[in-house]
Design a protein around this motif. Structure first.
Motif, PDB file in Angstrom:
ATOM      1  N   ARG A 180      -1.900   3.500  -1.877  1.00  0.00           N
ATOM      2  CA  ARG A 180      -3.312   3.136  -1.723  1.00  0.00           C
ATOM      3  C   ARG A 180      -3.881   3.571  -0.382  1.00  0.00           C
ATOM      4  O   ARG A 180      -5.076   3.368  -0.112  1.00  0.00           O
ATOM      5  N   LYS A 181      -3.038   4.171   0.467  1.00  0.00           N
ATOM      6  CA  LYS A 181      -3.484   4.642   1.778  1.00  0.00           C
ATOM      7  C   LYS A 181      -2.884   6.017   2.048  1.00  0.00           C
ATOM      8  O   LYS A 181      -1.844   6.381   1.505  1.00  0.00           O
ATOM      9  N   ASP A 190       0.809  -1.220   0.000  1.00  0.00           N
ATOM     10  CA  ASP A 190       0.000   0.000   0.000  1.00  0.00           C
ATOM     11  C   ASP A 190       0.843   1.271   0.000  1.00  0.00           C
ATOM     12  O   ASP A 190       0.302   2.366  -0.043  1.00  0.00           O
ATOM     13  N   SER A 229      -2.264   8.663  -1.386  1.00  0.00           N
ATOM     14  CA  SER A 229      -3.186   7.938  -2.277  1.00  0.00           C
ATOM     15  C   SER A 229      -4.006   8.895  -3.135  1.00  0.00           C
ATOM     16  O   SER A 229      -4.485   8.513  -4.207  1.00  0.00           O
TER      17      SER A 229
END
Length: 208
Positions: free
Chosen positions: A173-174, A125, A178
Motif C-alpha cells: 500500500r506504500k 502496508d 503499491s
C-alpha cells in the motif's frame, strides 16, 4: 552498551548486507527497482569509511553520522528511511557514553517513529515498518520483563525476521510496490527483509 558496541553493530550490518546483497536485490526486482541490495551495500561501505575517518566519541554521535551518511550516499527511498532511523536513534541517545537496554529500546522506538513519519507507513502496508514495529515491540516487552540484554536482542531479531516473512501475503500500500496492486502479493518486502538483517546484526554484535 558503549560506542564500541554500536561500532560493532554497524560492522555486522555491513557484513550482513554484503552477504545478502544479491538476495535483497532479487526481492526488489520482483516489486521494486532491483537496486535495494546494491544501494545498501554502497551506503554501509560509505558509513564504514566515514566512521574510520572521524571516529565518533559517543553512541549517539556514531548513529547520527551513520544516518547522515546513508542519506547522502544511498539512492531511492531506503537512504532517507534508514538514514532517518539511525539519526533519530542517535538523537534519542543524546550525549550518553553508555546505553542501557531501556535506552536502546527507546532509541528503536524513536527510529520507528521517524520512519513512520517520513514514509507515512503503518504495519500491514508491506514496508520496512512491518519488521521494525514488531522488533521495537519485542525489545520493549523483553526489557520490561527483565530479560538479559542478549535475550532481549534475540527477541527483537526474531520478531523482525517473522515480520519480514509476514509481508509475503500482503498487498503493498506504500512505495513503488503499491503500483503493482495485487501483483505485489506473494513477495517478501525487501525493506522488511533488510530490516531483519539489521536486527540480526544487532544480536550478532551482542555475541561478540
Amino acid at each position: 552498551m558503549n560506542t564500541e558496541f554500536f561500532a560493532a553493530w554497524i560492522e555486522e550490518i555491513t557484513s550482513a548486507v554484503r552477504a545478502g546483497r544479491d538476495h535483497l536485490t532479487e526481492l526488489d526486482a520482483a516489486i521494486g527497482d532491483a537496486d535495494h541490495g546494491t544501494n545498501l551495500d554502497r551506503g554501509f561501505t560509505a558509513v564504514g569509511e566515514a566512521l574510520a575517518a572521524a571516529p565518533p566519541g559517543t553512541p549517539g554521535a556514531l548513529l547520527v553520522l551513520t544516518g547522515t551518511t546513508l542519506i547522502r550516499k544511498v539512492g531511492g527511498a531506503s537512504g532517507p528511511l534508514y538514514g532517518t532511523a539511525f539519526r533519530e536513534m542517535g538523537k534519542a541517545f543524546g550525549e550518553a557514553t553508555e546505553i542501557s537496554p531501556a535506552e536502546l529500546s527507546a532509541g528503536v522506538d524513536a527510529a520507528l517513529a521517524g520512519v513512520r513519519r517520513l514514509g507515512s507507513a503503518a504495519e500491514g502496508d508491506k514496508t520496512m515498518v512491518d519488521a521494525l514495529a514488531p522488533a521495537a515491540a519485542a525489545l520493549s516487552r523483553a526489557v520490561r520483563d527483565g530479560l538479559k540484554p542478549e535475550e532481549a536482542l534475540e527477541a527483537a531479531a526474531t520478531a523482525a525476521a517473522e515480520g519480514a516473512r509476514a509481508t509475503v501475503p500482503l498487498q503493498a500500500r506504500k512505495g513503488r510496490a503499491s503500483y503493482l496492486g495485487p501483483r505485489s502479493v506473494g513477495h517478501e518486502d525487501p525493506g522488511a527483509a533488510s530490516t531483519a538483517l539489521v536486527f540480526g546484526a544487532l544480536r550478532a554484535a551482542a555475541s561478540r
